[in-house]
Design a protein around this motif. Structure first.
Motif, mmCIF file in Angstrom:
data_model
loop_
_atom_site.group_PDB
_atom_site.id
_atom_site.type_symbol
_atom_site.label_atom_id
_atom_site.label_comp_id
_atom_site.label_asym_id
_atom_site.label_seq_id
_atom_site.Cartn_x
_atom_site.Cartn_y
_atom_site.Cartn_z
ATOM 1 N N HIS A 98 -78.049 44.420 63.682
ATOM 2 C CA HIS A 98 -78.311 43.667 64.907
ATOM 3 C C HIS A 98 -79.803 43.677 65.237
ATOM 4 O O HIS A 98 -80.270 44.466 66.055
ATOM 5 C CB HIS A 98 -77.482 44.216 66.067
ATOM 6 C CG HIS A 98 -77.419 43.279 67.222
ATOM 7 N ND1 HIS A 98 -76.334 43.146 68.041
ATOM 8 C CD2 HIS A 98 -78.330 42.380 67.679
ATOM 9 C CE1 HIS A 98 -76.600 42.242 68.968
ATOM 10 N NE2 HIS A 98 -77.801 41.757 68.762
ATOM 11 N N HIS A 108 -75.158 35.752 69.219
ATOM 12 C CA HIS A 108 -76.209 35.005 68.525
ATOM 13 C C HIS A 108 -75.640 33.704 67.998
ATOM 14 O O HIS A 108 -74.654 33.706 67.278
ATOM 15 C CB HIS A 108 -76.778 35.831 67.367
ATOM 16 C CG HIS A 108 -77.737 36.869 67.821
ATOM 17 N ND1 HIS A 108 -79.083 36.633 67.916
ATOM 18 C CD2 HIS A 108 -77.534 38.128 68.260
ATOM 19 C CE1 HIS A 108 -79.676 37.725 68.379
ATOM 20 N NE2 HIS A 108 -78.762 38.644 68.597
ATOM 21 N N CYS A 129 -80.840 38.259 72.131
ATOM 22 C CA CYS A 129 -79.425 37.947 72.382
ATOM 23 C C CYS A 129 -79.286 36.888 73.480
ATOM 24 O O CYS A 129 -80.013 36.928 74.465
ATOM 25 C CB CYS A 129 -78.684 39.202 72.859
ATOM 26 S SG CYS A 129 -77.884 40.145 71.568
HETATM 27 ZN ZN ZN Z 1 -78.959 40.374 69.673
#
Ligand code: ZN
Length: 407
Positions: free
Chosen positions: A347, A151, A134
């Protein structure tokens, strides 16, 4: 309609053979990679919007078996397996599809060269969930500073055709600048799509010496937006104040254009550049209450390029430079609004990339079927979204299984 779509995929793009060769890192998979990836592919084709919505469709008996087979994955399994697939096999699949379209003459226009646009895009952000890849930033919420995780990536996209053709995507590493990500993508695109594009079109971020040098080293030209406090811009303004513009009108736009080669004031760029400046008057008709009102908007544009006039005329350069907005309009807007590009399906860095690549594959194949297989008459009454709906209805009435489903 769905039966016809599946036959088209198999006949033109050898879809069955390709889907059968996909693999992931599971040791003893109970559900084949083809069934899991196929479920995600059809999630996008049929615009189901989320893994849970696709799982609901998969659970209805005698609904998706003809496309996916008897053993169908759950929402969690789809997310997990997409995170275990090597993205390069999907990139290679997308490239094969795009090259097939090229060979089938679906990618033809009257331009003397092929342009591809490069642009950054933020896929999603979250204040609660994060992963090691991230990027993060501080934002103010109700007077308090909170951390937001997100992202970003770079997308490379062919411009100047009636179809939106994404070529590749690369995710940015934490804290990485967009141009660095773009160069990593282009290294790969130059190998895979070597003769597919001649010029890279970018916004003002790409107006920098290392990027120009990188592209020239790979024998690719660049068109970039020119703005800010740059010596090249001041220099061009000086020269253009003494010259007469070329004038033309195209699609309700009146253009006055100043175009000159041989500027050597761009910091760090070895070869002289050409600068194009346009002043555009766009006539717009707007509805105000009960009547139409004619309005004129005025826009100013500046671009710098490595392309000489001998290879691209002023007017064609103007067209190619403006088509960079295709990436905003055709691709990002359409995919975000109607195909859940910015939805976080899972994710996890590899999964994020594989979902985007699968969406690109689904979107190119859907457009290709729409333009290449439907006759103009039915197409006139059917949008691409309408086609996705027709295909979903068609799943129920499919007479036989898709060719890639084992008997
Ligand atoms: Zn991430």
């Amino acid at each position: 309609m769905m039966g016809r779509f599946c036959r088209y995929l198999d006949k033109v793009f050898a879809f069955g053979q390709k889907i059968g060769s996909l693999t992931d890192r599971r040791k003893l998979p109970r559900i084949a990679t083809a069934a899991v990836w196929g479920s995600v592919f059809f999630l996008f084709v049929l615009r189901r919007g989320s893994l849970n919505a696709m799982e609901s469709a998969l659970r209805v008996s005698r609904r998706m078996e003809r496309l996916i087979g008897q053993v169908r994955p759950s929402a969690d399994r789809m997310g997990d397996v997409l995170g275990l697939m090597e993205p390069d096999q999907l990139r290679e699949f997308l490239s094969r599809i795009n090259h097939r379209l090229g060979r089938n003459k679906a990618l033809r226009n009257d331009w003397p060269l092929r342009a591809a646009a490069i642009d950054g895009h933020e896929f999603f952000c979250s204040r609660h969930r994060f992963c090691p890849e991230c990027s993060e930033r501080k934002v103010k919420v109700k007077g308090k500073k909170v951390t937001e995780f997100y992202h970003r990536g770079v997308v490379f996209h062919l411009v100047g055709f009636p179809m939106a053709i994404p070529l590749d995507v690369e995710l940015a590493r934490p804290g990485e600048g967009e141009v660095t990500t773009a160069k990593r993508l282009l290294e790969r695109a130059i190998t895979r799509y070597g003769r597919f594009f001649d010029v890279v079109v970018g916004d003002a971020l790409y107006m920098e010496a290392p990027f120009f040098t990188f592209c020239r080293k790979h024998k690719k030209d660049v068109i970039a937006v020119l703005k800010g406090k740059r010596a090249l811009l001041y220099d061009a303004k000086g020269v253009f104040s003494l010259t007469k513009p070329k004038v033309w009108t195209e699609d309700r736009v009146r253009v006055r254009a100043w175009d000159q080669e041989g500027f050597t004031t761009a910091e760090g760029i070895g070869s002289p550049l050409r600068v194009l400046h346009t002043e555009e008057e766009v006539s717009i008709r707007e509805r105000h209450r009960n009547r139409w009102v004619e309005k004129t908007e005025r826009h100013h544009w500046w671009w710098a390029t490595t392309l000489p006039v001998s290879r691209l005329s002023t007017r064609m350069l103007w067209r190619a430079a403006h088509r960079r907005w295709d990436i905003e309009n055709d691709l990002f807007n359409t995919l975000v609004t109607h195909w859940s590009l910015d939805h976080c399906f899972k994710h996890e860095p590899t999964a994020i990339l594989n979902f985007v690549l699968t969406l690109f594959i689904a979107f190119v194949l859907l457009q290709s079927f729409y333009r290449g297989n439907l006759k103009p008459e039915p197409r006139a009454h059917l949008s691409l979204i309408g086609l996705a709906m027709e295909l979903y209805l068609g799943v129920v009435t499919m007479a036989t299984c898709a060719s890639w489903i084992p008997p």
